[in-house]
Design an enzyme around this catalytic site. Structure first.
Site, short mmCIF file in Angstrom:
data_model
loop_
_atom_site.label_atom_id
_atom_site.label_comp_id
_atom_site.label_asym_id
_atom_site.label_seq_id
_atom_site.Cartn_x
_atom_site.Cartn_y
_atom_site.Cartn_z
CB SER A 53 -9.55 -8.43 23.63
OG SER A 53 -8.16 -8.44 23.32
CE LYS A 54 -11.82 -4.34 30.57
NZ LYS A 54 -13.07 -4.66 29.92
NE ARG A 55 -4.15 -11.39 27.62
CZ ARG A 55 -4.23 -12.70 27.82
NH1 ARG A 55 -4.03 -13.53 26.82
NH2 ARG A 55 -4.53 -13.19 29.01
#
Length: 492
Positions: A262-264
């Site tokens: 995921s981006k995070r």
RNA sequence: GCCGCGUUCGUCUAGGGGUUUAGGACGCCGCCCUUUCACGGCGGUAACACGGGUUCAAAUCCCGUACGCGGUACCA
């Protein structure tokens, strides 16, 4: 393989295109080109709440950067236009009406709050997520529980409604996935999927099936996250009387630790996730493409470095891996270096120009190419050339540790003597500059290393770099002598 | 919870009953080359999740368990 292969990449414009999406696009592209087929780009913009204005341009830019040109799609057009789902509403409406007429779909008037209440009420430890399906639909407000007059009254009154798929219980939905083989589901596990949302937009499932069919898509190649929704799609194809396309579900790309990319998650590990980031960080498109292709696929022999065209030549979906692949930045960087070095000198120079000029100002092409010739084997990124800024301007300071280690009491003296002798070296070639130094070492009774290391430090400011004499030649005699003398003065 | 899909060196993977002392690549370590750093060359480290079966023979086939991932939305 049918010779009229048509595949599509169908991203949602909800943000920057990420590498997982690019890999899906890549596999579709490779499949299309491999079979002389057509690669369609379709924008799945049915979720107004997640729509991001810049996303579409980013998708287009990213695909173009990666070299994945499509045959039909936005801006390009094609026989199946429009390629935006938001502009295909009439089509979806027509088929929804057909499904309602055949009894395979029904109007439902429940509000989100009422559905939540149902879930809350039916929730048990054994079933934490009750769904709107054959077991619950009869207690909800829909065309199956309300009489026809009431349904019509609500419709006429403009009440909000959705249209749901009437999923039969206890049927087996099976299909042969191109990468996984036979996969089967029990339709009792699938919910009465919303097909048409209360804002009039279709959901992914409906739009996807209708578009894939009406656009004559023959092979659906997409991420594994879609595997569980295949039974819904199969039911739709059946109810609509259509033949489903062949399907291939690709393994997911995982973070370096095996979790979701995921981006995070990725940000925390310093892994870029959007294609734009890779582009801005200086990765070569050929390298990213090569790397992504190998995250879940390989040609079956031991070759690893491929151009896009070579991938087309070698690709086959059947060889797709079955399990998720962890992202490995080290390998990507290695591949980047390999691709970079394989580029023509002039091309590397142009790709390095921006970074170099940001550091030292405008640089002539000849100078840039000479620098590339010198540093090529040492570059992982084109921008690394900027680290050798000394090739374009005199060093302003000298690496502290290097001075400690290499600059001795006699260094200034030897460096000055070398500068003096270079004055007389008319040829100033790799051979002559080395010969001059060797002679000097002999005359002074000093070891070769006693001279060359201080000379490197004096002319470049650092202790690492390309061959010393090759470097001096690129710098030129004037600059070399000037630098030697100045360093002798500064360092003493 | 339920459903689905997975599981070979740290990572990407080859191999799909005997060809395997399980191969390659990245990373890491060592050596060589060498004025440095790279590049390159050579060598090394390191894996069939576990338990049952089937078979003369299993990393390869079957079942189970464990673990991981995905799904379980009026998001895609």
């Amino acid at each position: 393989m049918a010779d009229n292969v048509r595949v599509r990449f169908a991203p949602s414009p909800t943000g920057l295109l990420h590498i997982g999406g690019l890999r899906t696009a890549l596999y579709n592209y490779l499949f299309a080109r491999r079979h002389g087929g057509t690669f369609v780009l379709r924008i799945e913009d049915t979720d107004r709440s997640r729509y991001v204005e810049e996303a579409e341009a980013d998708i287009l830019d990213s695909l173009a950067w990666a070299g994945l040109d499509f045959d039909e799609g936005p801006e390009k057009g094609g026989p199946h236009a429009p390629y935006y789902q938001s502009e295909r509403g009439d089509l979806y409406k027509r088929y929804v009406d057909q499904l309602i007429a055949s009894g395979d779909a029904y109007y439902a008037f429940d509000t989100p709050a009422e559905i939540d209440a149902m879930r809350e009420r039916l929730k048990t430890p054994d079933n934490p997520t009750p769904t709107y399906d054959a077991s619950t639909r009869m207690e909800m407000a829909n065309a199956l529980t309300l009489d026809a007059v009431e349904v019509q009254r609500r419709l006429d009154a403009g009440d909000e409604f959705v249209v749901r798929l009437k999923v039969p219980r206890g049927r087996s939905a099976r299909f042969e996935d191109l990468v996984r083989g036979w996969v089967s589901f029990d339709t009792s596990e699938v919910d009465d999927q919303v097909l048409l949302k209360s804002d009039g937009m279709p959901t992914y499932h409906l739009a996807n099936v209708v578009d894939d069919h009406t656009m004559d898509i023959t092979h659906v190649i997409r991420g594994e996250e879609w595997l569980p929704s295949v039974p819904k799609h199969l039911l739709l194809y059946e109810f609509l009387g259509w033949e489903p396309p062949a399907m291939a579900h690709l393994p997911l790309i995982l973070s370096p630790t095996g979790g979701k990319l995921s981006k995070r998650n990725a940000d925390k590990m310093g892994i870029p996730v959007s294609v734009k980031d890779y582009r801005e960080e200086g990765y070569e498109p050929e390298a990213l493409v090569n790397f992504l292709a190998f995250l879940g696929w390989n040609p079956g022999d031991e070759r690893e470095l491929f151009s896009l065209d070579e991938l087309v030549e070698a690709y086959s979906v059947e060889r797709t891996a079955h399990s998720g692949a962890q992202f490995d930045l080290d390998k990507l960087q290695w591949i980047n270096g390999q691709h970079l070095r394989a580029l023509p000198m002039s091309e590397i120079a142009e790709r390095a120009r921006e970074a170099v000029e940001a550091r030292v100002g405008p640089v002539e092409t000849g100078q840039l190419e000479a620098a590339v010739g010198l540093m090529r084997e040492r570059l992982t990124f084109a921008r690394d050339l900027a680290d050798a800024a000394y090739l374009f301007e005199d060093p302003t300071d000298f690496e502290e540790a290097g001075v400690q280690k290499r600059w001795k009491d006699d260094s200034a003296h030897l460096v000055r003597l070398y500068a003096d002798r270079l004055e007389a070296d008319v040829a100033f070639t790799v051979e002559s500059t080395e010969a001059v130094m060797r002679q000097l070492a002999e005359d002074e009774g000093a070891g070769f290393g006693r001279i060359i290391h201080p000379v490197r430090l004096a002319t470049t400011g650092v202790t690492v770099g390309a061959g010393m004499f090759e470097t001096l030649v690129v710098l030129g005699r004037d600059a070399t002598i000037r630098r030697l003398r100045r360093a002798a003065d500064v360092l003493g």
